[in-house]
Design a protein around this motif. Structure first.
Motif, PDB file in Angstrom:
ATOM      1  N   UNK A 118       0.819  -1.206   0.000  1.00  0.00           N
ATOM      2  CA  UNK A 118       0.000   0.000   0.000  1.00  0.00           C
ATOM      3  C   UNK A 118       0.848   1.250   0.000  1.00  0.00           C
ATOM      4  N   UNK A 119       0.174   2.364  -0.009  1.00  0.00           N
ATOM      5  CA  UNK A 119       0.792   3.691  -0.055  1.00  0.00           C
ATOM      6  C   UNK A 119       0.635   4.356   1.303  1.00  0.00           C
ATOM      7  N   UNK A 120       1.647   5.078   1.747  1.00  0.00           N
ATOM      8  CA  UNK A 120       1.578   5.798   3.021  1.00  0.00           C
ATOM      9  C   UNK A 120       1.694   7.295   2.794  1.00  0.00           C
ATOM     10  N   UNK A 121       0.805   8.031   3.442  1.00  0.00           N
ATOM     11  CA  UNK A 121       0.864   9.496   3.474  1.00  0.00           C
ATOM     12  C   UNK A 121       0.455   9.920   4.877  1.00  0.00           C
ATOM     13  N   UNK A 122       1.304  10.693   5.550  1.00  0.00           N
ATOM     14  CA  UNK A 122       0.980  11.102   6.906  1.00  0.00           C
ATOM     15  C   UNK A 122       0.729   9.885   7.773  1.00  0.00           C
ATOM     16  N   UNK A 123      -0.427   9.868   8.453  1.00  0.00           N
ATOM     17  CA  UNK A 123      -0.783   8.741   9.304  1.00  0.00           C
ATOM     18  C   UNK A 123      -1.775   7.799   8.647  1.00  0.00           C
ATOM     19  N   UNK A 153       2.471   4.680  14.673  1.00  0.00           N
ATOM     20  CA  UNK A 153       1.662   5.878  14.859  1.00  0.00           C
ATOM     21  C   UNK A 153       0.631   6.174  13.795  1.00  0.00           C
ATOM     22  N   UNK A 154       0.267   5.181  12.990  1.00  0.00           N
ATOM     23  CA  UNK A 154      -0.744   5.406  11.954  1.00  0.00           C
ATOM     24  C   UNK A 154      -2.142   5.431  12.556  1.00  0.00           C
ATOM     25  N   UNK A 155      -3.055   6.105  11.860  1.00  0.00           N
ATOM     26  CA  UNK A 155      -4.424   6.246  12.348  1.00  0.00           C
ATOM     27  C   UNK A 155      -5.454   5.598  11.424  1.00  0.00           C
ATOM     28  N   UNK A 156      -5.113   5.405  10.147  1.00  0.00           N
ATOM     29  CA  UNK A 156      -6.097   4.943   9.170  1.00  0.00           C
ATOM     30  C   UNK A 156      -5.514   3.826   8.320  1.00  0.00           C
ATOM     31  N   UNK A 157      -6.245   2.714   8.224  1.00  0.00           N
ATOM     32  CA  UNK A 157      -5.923   1.627   7.308  1.00  0.00           C
ATOM     33  C   UNK A 157      -7.091   1.546   6.327  1.00  0.00           C
ATOM     34  N   UNK A 158      -6.874   2.098   5.151  1.00  0.00           N
ATOM     35  CA  UNK A 158      -7.893   2.149   4.102  1.00  0.00           C
ATOM     36  C   UNK A 158      -7.795   0.871   3.266  1.00  0.00           C
ATOM     37  N   UNK A 159      -8.892   0.108   3.177  1.00  0.00           N
ATOM     38  CA  UNK A 159      -8.908  -1.102   2.351  1.00  0.00           C
ATOM     39  C   UNK A 159      -9.661  -0.887   1.037  1.00  0.00           C
ATOM     40  N   UNK A 160     -10.153   0.328   0.813  1.00  0.00           N
ATOM     41  CA  UNK A 160     -10.871   0.705  -0.407  1.00  0.00           C
ATOM     42  C   UNK A 160     -12.244   0.043  -0.473  1.00  0.00           C
ATOM     43  N   UNK A 161     -12.276  -1.269  -0.635  1.00  0.00           N
ATOM     44  CA  UNK A 161     -13.527  -2.010  -0.695  1.00  0.00           C
ATOM     45  C   UNK A 161     -13.562  -3.048   0.438  1.00  0.00           C
ATOM     46  N   UNK A 162     -14.711  -3.685   0.579  1.00  0.00           N
ATOM     47  CA  UNK A 162     -14.890  -4.747   1.571  1.00  0.00           C
ATOM     48  C   UNK A 162     -15.101  -6.080   0.839  1.00  0.00           C
ATOM     49  N   UNK A 163     -14.419  -7.102   1.318  1.00  0.00           N
ATOM     50  CA  UNK A 163     -14.661  -8.469   0.860  1.00  0.00           C
ATOM     51  C   UNK A 163     -15.029  -9.301   2.083  1.00  0.00           C
ATOM     52  N   UNK A 164     -15.640 -10.456   1.900  1.00  0.00           N
ATOM     53  CA  UNK A 164     -15.928 -11.319   3.055  1.00  0.00           C
ATOM     54  C   UNK A 164     -14.667 -11.651   3.848  1.00  0.00           C
ATOM     55  N   UNK A 165     -13.555 -11.827   3.147  1.00  0.00           N
ATOM     56  CA  UNK A 165     -12.278 -12.120   3.812  1.00  0.00           C
ATOM     57  C   UNK A 165     -11.883 -10.975   4.732  1.00  0.00           C
ATOM     58  N   UNK A 166     -11.947  -9.740   4.237  1.00  0.00           N
ATOM     59  CA  UNK A 166     -11.588  -8.576   5.056  1.00  0.00           C
ATOM     60  C   UNK A 166     -12.587  -8.376   6.185  1.00  0.00           C
ATOM     61  N   UNK A 167     -13.864  -8.582   5.896  1.00  0.00           N
ATOM     62  CA  UNK A 167     -14.882  -8.407   6.935  1.00  0.00           C
ATOM     63  C   UNK A 167     -14.648  -9.381   8.088  1.00  0.00           C
ATOM     64  N   UNK A 168     -14.203 -10.601   7.775  1.00  0.00           N
ATOM     65  CA  UNK A 168     -13.951 -11.591   8.827  1.00  0.00           C
ATOM     66  C   UNK A 168     -12.802 -11.172   9.729  1.00  0.00           C
ATOM     67  N   UNK A 169     -11.975 -10.259   9.254  1.00  0.00           N
ATOM     68  CA  UNK A 169     -10.836  -9.787  10.032  1.00  0.00           C
ATOM     69  C   UNK A 169     -11.114  -8.459  10.741  1.00  0.00           C
ATOM     70  N   UNK A 191       3.696   9.999  10.487  1.00  0.00           N
ATOM     71  CA  UNK A 191       4.017   8.626  10.884  1.00  0.00           C
ATOM     72  C   UNK A 191       5.093   8.104   9.943  1.00  0.00           C
ATOM     73  N   UNK A 192       5.771   7.060  10.375  1.00  0.00           N
ATOM     74  CA  UNK A 192       6.892   6.506   9.610  1.00  0.00           C
ATOM     75  C   UNK A 192       6.728   4.992   9.568  1.00  0.00           C
ATOM     76  N   UNK A 193       6.711   4.398   8.382  1.00  0.00           N
ATOM     77  CA  UNK A 193       6.483   2.958   8.240  1.00  0.00           C
ATOM     78  C   UNK A 193       7.593   2.132   8.869  1.00  0.00           C
TER      79      UNK A 193
END
Length: 213
Positions: A118-123, A153-169, A191-193
């Motif tokens: 993925x891509x990181x910008x800020x947090x 120190x990240x605040x947001x994990x954007x997954x774009x869309x939802x799949x059943x696999x992601x929802x289960x997590x 934040x820094x990766x």
């Protein structure tokens, strides 16, 4: 649509809540997507099941960060239908080279068997895609990613869309307006990766996040 996709253009688009896709692997056009409902993975709500903890502790898999970014993107594109065309592949490699895109790799006997990038910008971490060729490899990659994002120190994990696999997590869908508020807040912090290198899976298994049976 656009024919010229550059790292700067991509970073600008992410800050506005957009991301690129192609219709197929061979498509020559790239279009921008801004879903009405957005997928996010709450960093304090990842479902680390008992079975996944056991997988993390078994010792048959290892993990790393930024060891083989190109290999992860290639693994994500290696499927019958993919939105990753040559232009998208190239621009993410360029983003990685300048430190704005990162990957988590999962290995079995020195063979890449899963990962997420993925891509990181800020947090904010904008998760692009993941893949798995053995059981639970993509779950292991996500568990490693969540731990690292929390620690760094990240605040947001954007997954774009939802799949059943992601929802289960633990991933959920939120309206665009709510996502945009979270995005603005995440972009306002730094934040820094963190460094490339191996990831201790026993420490990932020990993290205190939502546990399910």
């Amino acid at each position: 649509m656009t024919r010229v996709l550059t790292p700067d253009l991509l970073l600008h688009a992410y800050r506005q809540g957009l991301f690129p896709m192609a219709e197929t692997r061979d498509a020559t056009e790239v279009f921008w997507v801004q879903p009405r409902m957005r997928g996010v993975l709450p960093l304090d709500g990842f479902h680390l099941s008992r079975s996944l903890r056991r997988t993390l502790r078994r010792g048959h898999l290892t993990a790393s960060a930024d060891r083989d970014f190109a290999g992860v993107v290639r693994g994500c594109a290696d499927r019958p239908e993919t939105w990753i065309n040559d232009e998208i592949f190239a621009v993410y490699l360029a983003l990685h080279a300048q430190g704005d895109a990162h990957s988590i790799e999962v290995w079995q006997d020195d063979r890449l068997v899963g990962g997420v990038y993925g891509v990181t910008i800020g947090g904010a971490f904008f998760g692009e895609s993941m893949f798995s060729t053995v059981t639970d490899a993509s779950k292991v990659a996500l568990a490693c990613a969540v731990r690292r994002l929390i620690e760094r120190g990240y605040r947001l994990f954007d997954t774009q869309f939802i799949t059943p696999h992601l929802a289960s997590l633990g991933a959920e869908e939120i309206p665009r307006s709510r996502y945009e508020r979270r995005l603005v807040a995440a972009l306002s912090i730094t934040a820094d990766f963190g460094p490339a290198g191996p990831i201790a899976l026993d420490q990932v298994a020990a993290q205190r996040i939502t546990q399910t049976s």
